[in-house]
Design a protein around this motif. Structure first.
Motif, PDB file in Angstrom:
ATOM      1  N   GLU A   1      38.004  36.126  38.578  1.00 22.41           N
ATOM      2  CA  GLU A   1      38.563  36.668  37.344  1.00 22.41           C
ATOM      3  C   GLU A   1      38.823  38.151  37.527  1.00 22.41           C
ATOM      4  OE1 GLU A   1      36.386  35.758  33.837  1.00 22.41           O
ATOM      5  OE2 GLU A   1      35.963  33.723  34.501  1.00 22.41           O
ATOM      6  N   ALA A   2      39.895  38.613  36.963  1.00 24.06           N
ATOM      7  CA  ALA A   2      40.230  40.033  37.042  1.00 24.06           C
ATOM      8  C   ALA A   2      39.331  40.806  36.082  1.00 24.06           C
ATOM      9  CB  ALA A   2      41.681  40.247  36.693  1.00 24.06           C
ATOM     10  N   HIS A   3      39.048  42.042  36.419  1.00 28.29           N
ATOM     11  CA  HIS A   3      38.219  42.882  35.563  1.00 28.29           C
ATOM     12  C   HIS A   3      38.988  43.365  34.340  1.00 28.29           C
ATOM     13  CE1 HIS A   3      34.834  42.978  38.280  1.00 28.29           C
ATOM     14  NE2 HIS A   3      35.677  43.162  39.275  1.00 28.29           N
ATOM     15  N   SER A   4      40.284  43.516  34.486  1.00 28.46           N
ATOM     16  CA  SER A   4      41.104  43.952  33.366  1.00 28.46           C
ATOM     17  C   SER A   4      42.411  43.180  33.392  1.00 28.46           C
ATOM     18  CB  SER A   4      41.366  45.459  33.448  1.00 28.46           C
ATOM     19  OG  SER A   4      42.157  45.736  34.574  1.00 28.46           O
ATOM     20  N   ASP A   5      43.125  43.281  32.276  1.00 27.33           N
ATOM     21  CA  ASP A   5      44.394  42.570  32.189  1.00 27.33           C
ATOM     22  C   ASP A   5      45.554  43.393  32.731  1.00 27.33           C
ATOM     23  OD1 ASP A   5      43.169  40.384  31.085  1.00 27.33           O
ATOM     24  OD2 ASP A   5      43.388  41.151  29.037  1.00 27.33           O
ATOM     25  N   GLY A   6      45.348  44.685  32.949  1.00 25.02           N
ATOM     26  CA  GLY A   6      46.420  45.567  33.394  1.00 25.02           C
ATOM     27  C   GLY A   6      46.705  45.426  34.874  1.00 25.02           C
ATOM     28  N   PRO A   7      47.825  45.999  35.317  1.00 23.15           N
ATOM     29  CA  PRO A   7      48.158  45.954  36.749  1.00 23.15           C
ATOM     30  C   PRO A   7      47.180  46.783  37.564  1.00 23.15           C
ATOM     31  CG  PRO A   7      49.686  47.366  35.572  1.00 23.15           C
ATOM     32  CD  PRO A   7      48.807  46.727  34.543  1.00 23.15           C
ATOM     33  N   ARG A   8      46.984  46.423  38.789  1.00 24.20           N
ATOM     34  CA  ARG A   8      46.038  47.138  39.647  1.00 24.20           C
ATOM     35  C   ARG A   8      46.590  48.482  40.103  1.00 24.20           C
ATOM     36  NH1 ARG A   8      43.138  43.445  43.936  1.00 24.20           N
ATOM     37  NH2 ARG A   8      41.225  44.151  43.010  1.00 24.20           N
ATOM     38  N   ARG A   9      47.889  48.528  40.309  1.00 26.85           N
ATOM     39  CA  ARG A   9      48.516  49.763  40.787  1.00 26.85           C
ATOM     40  C   ARG A   9      49.609  50.172  39.818  1.00 26.85           C
ATOM     41  NH1 ARG A   9      49.430  48.099  47.060  1.00 26.85           N
ATOM     42  NH2 ARG A   9      47.249  47.767  47.551  1.00 26.85           N
ATOM     43  N   HIS A  10      49.910  51.453  39.835  1.00 30.62           N
ATOM     44  CA  HIS A  10      51.025  51.922  39.017  1.00 30.62           C
ATOM     45  C   HIS A  10      52.321  51.417  39.638  1.00 30.62           C
ATOM     46  CE1 HIS A  10      48.494  54.435  36.558  1.00 30.62           C
ATOM     47  NE2 HIS A  10      47.908  54.880  37.635  1.00 30.62           N
ATOM     48  N   ARG A  11      53.262  51.179  38.779  1.00 38.36           N
ATOM     49  CA  ARG A  11      54.526  50.631  39.250  1.00 38.36           C
ATOM     50  C   ARG A  11      55.329  51.645  40.054  1.00 38.36           C
ATOM     51  NH1 ARG A  11      58.210  46.875  35.477  1.00 38.36           N
ATOM     52  NH2 ARG A  11      59.264  45.827  37.165  1.00 38.36           N
ATOM     53  N   PHE A  12      55.295  52.904  39.626  1.00 39.83           N
ATOM     54  CA  PHE A  12      56.035  53.955  40.318  1.00 39.83           C
ATOM     55  C   PHE A  12      55.072  55.037  40.786  1.00 39.83           C
ATOM     56  CE2 PHE A  12      58.831  52.184  37.048  1.00 39.83           C
ATOM     57  CZ  PHE A  12      59.844  51.700  37.860  1.00 39.83           C
ATOM     58  N   THR A  13      55.461  55.759  41.820  1.00 40.87           N
ATOM     59  CA  THR A  13      54.623  56.857  42.300  1.00 40.87           C
ATOM     60  C   THR A  13      54.707  58.019  41.324  1.00 40.87           C
ATOM     61  OG1 THR A  13      56.432  57.734  43.613  1.00 40.87           O
ATOM     62  CG2 THR A  13      54.913  56.241  44.728  1.00 40.87           C
ATOM     63  N   ARG A  14      53.690  58.862  41.335  1.00 38.29           N
ATOM     64  CA  ARG A  14      53.663  59.993  40.429  1.00 38.29           C
ATOM     65  C   ARG A  14      54.622  61.083  40.890  1.00 38.29           C
ATOM     66  NH1 ARG A  14      47.343  60.936  38.896  1.00 38.29           N
ATOM     67  NH2 ARG A  14      47.014  58.890  38.001  1.00 38.29           N
ATOM     68  N   ALA A  15      55.202  61.758  39.918  1.00 39.54           N
ATOM     69  CA  ALA A  15      56.091  62.866  40.256  1.00 39.54           C
ATOM     70  C   ALA A  15      55.250  64.087  40.630  1.00 39.54           C
ATOM     71  CB  ALA A  15      56.978  63.181  39.069  1.00 39.54           C
ATOM     72  N   ALA A  16      55.778  64.878  41.527  1.00 41.31           N
ATOM     73  CA  ALA A  16      55.040  66.074  41.974  1.00 41.31           C
ATOM     74  C   ALA A  16      54.995  67.140  40.925  1.00 41.31           C
ATOM     75  CB  ALA A  16      55.682  66.620  43.235  1.00 41.31           C
TER      76      ALA A  16
END
Length: 61
Positions: free
Chosen positions: A46-61
């Motif tokens: 079972e997953a610990h949370s319902d959200g995605p494990r990784r962000h969909r896009f990389t963070r902007a600098a």
């Protein structure tokens, strides 16, 4: 004669090391196979949370 004896010693030592390496690899293969068998038979985790494990896009600098 000394060279021949040295060669025989070296050869037998290399054979022993090769046999140890083959044994170690066989043990690793066995452990990996056991893990794969256990993973296939295990129920879905079972997953610990319902959200995605990784962000969909990389963070902007």
């Amino acid at each position: 004669m000394f060279t021949y004896e040295f060669h025989e010693q070296r050869s037998s030592e290399m054979r022993r090391r090769a046999e140890q390496e083959r044994l170690a690899l066989a043990v690793l293969r066995g452990r990996r196979a056991a893990r794969r068998r256990a993973y296939r038979g295990a129920p879905e985790a079972e997953a610990h949370s319902d959200g995605p494990r990784r962000h969909r896009f990389t963070r902007a600098a």
